[in-house]
Design a protein around this motif. Sequence first.
Motif, PDB file in Angstrom:
ATOM      1  N   VAL A 197       0.854  -1.188   0.000  1.00 33.80           N
ATOM      2  CA  VAL A 197       0.000   0.000   0.000  1.00 33.80           C
ATOM      3  C   VAL A 197       0.889   1.235   0.000  1.00 33.80           C
ATOM      4  O   VAL A 197       1.645   1.473   0.945  1.00 33.80           O
ATOM      5  CB  VAL A 197      -0.948  -0.019   1.220  1.00 33.80           C
ATOM      6  N   LYS A 232      -0.208   4.524  -0.591  1.00 36.09           N
ATOM      7  CA  LYS A 232      -0.948   5.786  -0.435  1.00 36.09           C
ATOM      8  C   LYS A 232      -0.090   6.826   0.281  1.00 36.09           C
ATOM      9  O   LYS A 232       0.662   6.475   1.199  1.00 36.09           O
ATOM     10  CB  LYS A 232      -2.241   5.545   0.341  1.00 36.09           C
ATOM     11  N   ILE A 241      -8.369   0.054  -2.761  1.00 35.37           N
ATOM     12  CA  ILE A 241      -8.738  -0.505  -1.453  1.00 35.37           C
ATOM     13  C   ILE A 241      -9.527   0.466  -0.584  1.00 35.37           C
ATOM     14  O   ILE A 241      -9.833   0.146   0.558  1.00 35.37           O
ATOM     15  CB  ILE A 241      -7.473  -0.973  -0.684  1.00 35.37           C
ATOM     16  N   MET A 280      -2.995  -6.245   7.632  1.00 43.10           N
ATOM     17  CA  MET A 280      -2.246  -5.007   7.396  1.00 43.10           C
ATOM     18  C   MET A 280      -0.927  -5.139   8.187  1.00 43.10           C
ATOM     19  O   MET A 280      -0.600  -6.203   8.689  1.00 43.10           O
ATOM     20  CB  MET A 280      -3.079  -3.801   7.831  1.00 43.10           C
ATOM     21  N   SER A 281      -0.176  -4.047   8.280  1.00 39.47           N
ATOM     22  CA  SER A 281       1.157  -4.126   8.902  1.00 39.47           C
ATOM     23  C   SER A 281       1.129  -4.778  10.282  1.00 39.47           C
ATOM     24  O   SER A 281       2.035  -5.523  10.632  1.00 39.47           O
ATOM     25  CB  SER A 281       1.754  -2.727   9.017  1.00 39.47           C
ATOM     26  N   ARG A 320      -2.730  -6.608   2.609  1.00 33.04           N
ATOM     27  CA  ARG A 320      -2.576  -5.196   2.193  1.00 33.04           C
ATOM     28  C   ARG A 320      -1.642  -4.520   3.187  1.00 33.04           C
ATOM     29  O   ARG A 320      -2.051  -4.121   4.263  1.00 33.04           O
ATOM     30  CB  ARG A 320      -3.935  -4.497   2.180  1.00 33.04           C
ATOM     31  N   ILE A 321      -0.366  -4.423   2.825  1.00 32.89           N
ATOM     32  CA  ILE A 321       0.635  -3.991   3.795  1.00 32.89           C
ATOM     33  C   ILE A 321       1.296  -2.689   3.368  1.00 32.89           C
ATOM     34  O   ILE A 321       1.860  -2.596   2.278  1.00 32.89           O
ATOM     35  CB  ILE A 321       1.673  -5.099   4.019  1.00 32.89           C
ATOM     36  N   GLY A 322       1.182  -1.685   4.233  1.00 32.81           N
ATOM     37  CA  GLY A 322       1.762  -0.378   3.964  1.00 32.81           C
ATOM     38  C   GLY A 322       3.025  -0.150   4.774  1.00 32.81           C
ATOM     39  O   GLY A 322       4.119  -0.584   4.394  1.00 32.81           O
ATOM     40  N   THR A 323       2.858   0.519   5.920  1.00 31.92           N
ATOM     41  CA  THR A 323       3.996   1.062   6.676  1.00 31.92           C
ATOM     42  C   THR A 323       5.078   0.050   7.030  1.00 31.92           C
ATOM     43  O   THR A 323       6.251   0.438   7.106  1.00 31.92           O
ATOM     44  CB  THR A 323       3.515   1.744   7.964  1.00 31.92           C
ATOM     45  N   ARG A 349       4.166   6.832   6.559  1.00 29.94           N
ATOM     46  CA  ARG A 349       3.669   7.614   5.428  1.00 29.94           C
ATOM     47  C   ARG A 349       3.994   9.085   5.621  1.00 29.94           C
ATOM     48  O   ARG A 349       3.903   9.585   6.738  1.00 29.94           O
ATOM     49  CB  ARG A 349       2.145   7.451   5.305  1.00 29.94           C
TER      50      ARG A 349
HETATM   51  C1  LIG Z   1      -3.688   2.105   4.528  1.00 29.60           C
HETATM   52  C2  LIG Z   1      -4.416   0.825   4.374  1.00 29.60           C
HETATM   53  C3  LIG Z   1      -3.755  -0.402   4.539  1.00 29.60           C
HETATM   54  C4  LIG Z   1      -2.299  -0.525   4.949  1.00 29.60           C
HETATM   55  O1  LIG Z   1      -2.151  -0.134   6.287  1.00 29.60           O
HETATM   56  P1  LIG Z   1      -0.749  -0.286   7.068  1.00 29.60           P
HETATM   57  O2  LIG Z   1      -1.138  -0.236   8.496  1.00 29.60           O
HETATM   58  O3  LIG Z   1       0.090   0.853   6.652  1.00 29.60           O
HETATM   59  O4  LIG Z   1      -0.162  -1.599   6.691  1.00 29.60           O
HETATM   60  C5  LIG Z   1      -4.487  -1.561   4.322  1.00 29.60           C
HETATM   61  N1  LIG Z   1      -5.783  -1.523   3.980  1.00 29.60           N
HETATM   62  C6  LIG Z   1      -6.455  -0.373   3.820  1.00 29.60           C
HETATM   63  C7  LIG Z   1      -7.903  -0.409   3.445  1.00 29.60           C
HETATM   64  C8  LIG Z   1      -5.796   0.831   4.018  1.00 29.60           C
HETATM   65  O5  LIG Z   1      -6.466   1.986   3.856  1.00 29.60           O
END
Ligand SMILES: *Cc1c(COP(=O)(O)O)cnc(C)c1O
Length: 229
Positions: free
Chosen positions: A40, A42, A85, A200-201, A216-219, A225
């Motif tokens: 992710v 964003k 997402i 997620m993370s 769905r992995i971001g940080t 971010r």
């Molecule tokens: C931002 C987001 C993520 C990722 O979140 P992290 O905590 O950064 O891993 C996953 N799913 C959705 C729907 C998000 O908005």
Amino acid sequence: MTELPSELSLSERLNEVTGRIADAAHAAGRDPAKLTTIVVTKFHPASLVRELYALGVRDFGENRHQEAREKALELADLELDWHFIGQLQTKKARQVREYARVIHSIDREALIAALAAGTPPIDCFLQVNLTDDPERGGAQPAEVPSLSEAIAAAEGLRLLGVMAVAPLGEEPRPAFARLRELRDTVARVVPGATSISAGMSHDFREAIAEGATHLRIGTAITGNRPVRV
Ligand SMILES: *Cc1c(COP(=O)(O)O)cnc(C)c1O
């Protein structure tokens, strides 16, 4: 998961998280090769997507249409799979089809109607709200059978399964167990719609234990971010 040290490079973070995902899969008796990790991006610039691409990442997640479209345009020279997402406005839905390969946030009849006629069909998840707060994105669990039928009847949509975000202030594992049951409900209506977009993370381990197929992995991978001004 345990926070990663902030001095790690992007490739070190990616390797570390990939390793932890494999460990969680093995602990759950699952094959890590069958999991899709969506990074992710964003709030991050397109240049970060390019760096991740160079490290082998192909699946990227964005939660705002305008930002996603701009990045997809800027990166049109790369073969990327964009996953939408975020909460989606009905009037923007058809535009998302222009760049996204998968929409994870189908949660109401109006959105299904807006996407019903497009070709080719776009892969999607039915997003479910696991909280008691109706303001959060996602369908109520009671709506899952009828919305699954509506998606099945929409030629422009191909249902992969269910998607959810774990509720805040609750252990994620029991919430993901509820999601897994909702996936079973969906799969009774649409055979083959057996995927689960969750994790997620901070909760991918629990999501993997409950059958998540699309993380769905971001940080954890990108680092914090940037603050949006
Ligand atoms: C931002 C987001 C993520 C990722 O979140 P992290 O905590 O950064 O891993 C996953 N799913 C959705 C729907 C998000 O908005």
